[in-house]
Design an enzyme around this catalytic site. Structure first.
Site, PDB file in Angstrom:
ATOM      1  N   TRP A  92      -1.898  18.596  28.938  1.00  0.00           N
ATOM      2  CA  TRP A  92      -2.210  19.918  28.381  1.00  0.00           C
ATOM      3  C   TRP A  92      -3.520  20.410  29.021  1.00  0.00           C
ATOM      4  CZ3 TRP A  92      -5.463  20.879  23.561  1.00  0.00           C
ATOM      5  CH2 TRP A  92      -5.406  22.216  23.175  1.00  0.00           C
ATOM      6  N   ASP A 117      -3.115  12.032  20.877  1.00  0.00           N
ATOM      7  CA  ASP A 117      -3.012  13.449  20.544  1.00  0.00           C
ATOM      8  C   ASP A 117      -1.622  13.659  19.959  1.00  0.00           C
ATOM      9  OD1 ASP A 117      -2.915  16.158  20.327  1.00  0.00           O
ATOM     10  OD2 ASP A 117      -3.387  16.597  22.423  1.00  0.00           O
ATOM     11  N   LYS A 121       2.508  23.264  14.996  1.00  0.00           N
ATOM     12  CA  LYS A 121       3.917  23.360  15.357  1.00  0.00           C
ATOM     13  C   LYS A 121       4.829  22.871  14.244  1.00  0.00           C
ATOM     14  CE  LYS A 121       1.735  22.546  18.695  1.00  0.00           C
ATOM     15  NZ  LYS A 121       0.382  22.922  19.154  1.00  0.00           N
TER      16      LYS A 121
HETATM   17  N1  PLA Z   1      -2.548  19.018  22.027  1.00  0.00           N
HETATM   18  C1  PLA Z   1      -1.479  19.360  22.744  1.00  0.00           C
HETATM   19  C2  PLA Z   1      -0.798  18.337  23.573  1.00  0.00           C
HETATM   20  C3  PLA Z   1      -0.993  20.681  22.690  1.00  0.00           C
HETATM   21  O1  PLA Z   1       0.075  20.997  23.414  1.00  0.00           O
HETATM   22  C4  PLA Z   1      -1.666  21.625  21.896  1.00  0.00           C
HETATM   23  C5  PLA Z   1      -1.191  23.059  21.829  1.00  0.00           C
HETATM   24  C6  PLA Z   1      -2.769  21.192  21.159  1.00  0.00           C
HETATM   25  C7  PLA Z   1      -3.185  19.885  21.245  1.00  0.00           C
HETATM   26  C8  PLA Z   1      -3.575  22.100  20.292  1.00  0.00           C
HETATM   27  O2  PLA Z   1      -2.910  22.704  19.287  1.00  0.00           O
HETATM   28  P1  PLA Z   1      -3.643  23.343  18.045  1.00  0.00           P
HETATM   29  O3  PLA Z   1      -5.096  23.349  18.299  1.00  0.00           O
HETATM   30  O4  PLA Z   1      -3.082  24.710  17.946  1.00  0.00           O
HETATM   31  O5  PLA Z   1      -3.267  22.472  16.912  1.00  0.00           O
HETATM   32  N2  PLA Z   1      -0.575  23.564  22.976  1.00  0.00           N
HETATM   33  C9  PLA Z   1       0.061  24.883  22.975  1.00  0.00           C
HETATM   34  C10 PLA Z   1      -0.888  25.996  22.602  1.00  0.00           C
HETATM   35  C11 PLA Z   1       1.214  24.928  21.998  1.00  0.00           C
HETATM   36  C12 PLA Z   1      -2.188  26.054  23.365  1.00  0.00           C
HETATM   37  O6  PLA Z   1      -2.222  25.891  24.587  1.00  0.00           O
HETATM   38  O7  PLA Z   1      -3.205  26.253  22.673  1.00  0.00           O
HETATM   39  C13 PLA Z   1       0.619  25.105  24.391  1.00  0.00           C
HETATM   40  O8  PLA Z   1       1.267  26.132  24.614  1.00  0.00           O
HETATM   41  O9  PLA Z   1       0.453  24.216  25.238  1.00  0.00           O
END
Ligand code: PLA
Length: 459
Positions: A189, A270, A306
């Site tokens: 991510w 995570d 989610k």
């Molecule tokens: N960890 C991972 C692996 C994630 O994909 C995301 C969110 C988070 C943590 C953080 O989520 P939160 O802080 O909202 O609880 N990833 C998303 C959104 C869904 C983003 O980038 O913020 C994504 O589209 O990858």
């Protein structure tokens, strides 16, 4: 003798009647009004000195425009597109078959209950958040029968969703852990490296994904973690790896566990998608529970964005599993020192919703049914997209679409093909070729399949 105050009054009156004083006041008023009307017109000797902040030259004039966030910026671009066929597959946000955001029924019901509870107030929460939420969150991820919970070895602190939990965990480690290097998967991510760098850790990566097989680079992973200095921190996606949708098998997890423990590497999980990968909260927690069962220590960031659809409520938790109850309570006292100067204490609403659902078996069951329905719809989208590409005879092996799990498919489309999809078909996705399957519907699958077909045959 006259009282002092009268003397003063007399003096003031006398001053006003003094022609030189009144003309000086007149001068000041004229200067001030000139200045207010047009600060640049004030003549030099009469002007009020212009402070840097009042000048037309901004103290921030040197700033360059920053690029949009690689994930959230996709939504910004999507929102600007007037096309009626536009499709946002960028951010991982669940949509219904009608393409609408979803608030779970169970969440709506609990919110009604909370609003009707007259005894509820808006006082500050403790630094660690809602106590019940913390206890129930730990049980959700580690299991109700977890020995670590029974032995009071788990510290759980409510944080600002997954991101906030990672950041607080990162800062805690930077302050109190002897190793400052965290290994993150390649790819991962996009926010991970930024979060941990700003938390004060040094970020390195380990091989995770093999583009050739579109699967796990297990050998590369073992080699890279095998040569990491003892004690290093290792970030692991608990399930539904983002962006690849590729998870280790249970056997591979066991090998990873043995490697980490034998080298005293510290796992930091995570967990942003519990329940979204398989549709089962317990199955998606298996990797984490494997590591807790051996009695070793770890950190875990948990998000309800989610799996409860609470994206904007920013509700999550950081758990730290220690060797003893005594250490766990000292850990908590130190985590509080990280949180207090950062945001003082977390918000009430989202955590109250989660606690109410986790506490009540009927609400909990209702949640698991809705969660399973979301996971199933995503799996159906995988099959439909795969079938649509097959029926178009799109060149290439697209079986990874049905093999990968969780919210995303890592399509293998390159940056040029992605930009073709956006320009020609108004389909928005991240430049690494990741698409959010949760943003697709039966209605939009043909449009996406047409676009992918055109991209791989012409770009
Ligand atoms: N960890 C991972 C692996 C994630 O994909 C995301 C969110 C988070 C943590 C953080 O989520 P939160 O802080 O909202 O609880 N990833 C998303 C959104 C869904 C983003 O980038 O913020 C994504 O589209 O990858």
């Amino acid at each position: 003798m006259r009282p002092q105050s009268n003397t003063t009054t007399t003096t003031n009156i006398n001053t006003f009647s003094d022609p030189s004083f009144s003309s000086s006041i007149h001068r000041r008023i004229t200067t001030l009004s000139n200045h207010l009307l047009n600060p640049h017109m004030a003549s030099d000797n009469q002007s009020i000195s212009v402070s840097p902040t009042a000048s037309s030259h901004s103290v921030f004039a040197h700033l360059l425009p920053a690029p949009e966030d690689p994930i959230l910026g996709v939504t910004v671009a999507y929102n600007k597109d007037p096309s009626p066929v536009k499709l946002n597959l960028g951010v991982g946000a669940y949509r219904t078959e009608e393409g609408k955001p979803l608030v779970l029924n169970v969440v709506r019901r609990v919110e009604q209950q909370l609003v009707n509870e007259a005894s509820r107030n808006k006082e500050y929460l403790p630094i660690v958040g809602v106590a019940d939420f913390n206890k129930l969150s730990a049980r959700l991820i580690f299991g109700a029968d977890s020995p670590a919970i029974q032995e009071n070895r788990v510290t759980t602190v409510q944080c600002l969703s997954g991101t906030g939990s990672l950041r607080v965990g990162g800062e805690f480690l930077a302050r109190h852990y002897h190793e400052r290097t965290i290994y993150i998967p390649q790819p991962t991510w996009g926010n991970h490296p930024k979060i941990f760098t700003l938390a004060g850790l040094s970020v390195k990566s380990y091989r995770y994904y093999a583009p050739a097989t579109r699967g796990l680079d297990f050998e590369g992973l073992l080699e890279d973690l095998g040569s990491a200095p003892s004690g290093s921190i290792v970030l692991l996606h608990a399930c539904a790896h983002n962006p690849t949708g590729v998870d280790p098998t249970p056997e591979q997890w066991e090998t990873i566990r043995q490697l980490l423990r034998s080298k005293a590497l510290l796992p930091f999980f995570d967990s942003a998608y519990q329940g979204f990968a398989s549709g089962s909260l317990d199955i998606d927690a298996q990797a984490v529970r494997l590591f807790v069962a051996d009695g070793g220590e770890l950190l875990l960031a948990q998000s309800y964005a989610k799996n409860m659809g609470l994206y904007g409520e920013r509700v999550g938790a950081l758990s730290i599993v220690s060797k003893s109850a005594d250490v766990a309570s000292r850990v908590e006292s130190q985590v509080k020192l990280v949180v207090r100067p950062m945001y003082s204490n977390p918000p009430i609403h989202g955590a109250s919703i989660v606690a109410a659902i986790l506490r009540d078996s009927d609400l909990y069951n209702e949640w698991t049914i809705e969660l399973k329905a979301m996971a199933d719809r995503i799996i159906t989208m995988r099959q439909q997209l795969f079938d649509a590409l097959q029926s178009r005879g799109t060149p290439g092996d697209w079986s990874h679409i049905i093999k990968q799990i969780g919210m995303f498919t890592f399509t293998g489309l390159n940056a040029e093909q992605v930009s073709f999809l956006t320009k020609e078909y108004h389909i928005y996705l991240t430049s690494d070729g990741r698409i959010s399957m949760a943003g697709l519907s039966s209605r939009t699958v043909p449009h996406l399949a047409d676009a992918i077909h055109a991209a791989v045959t012409t770009v």
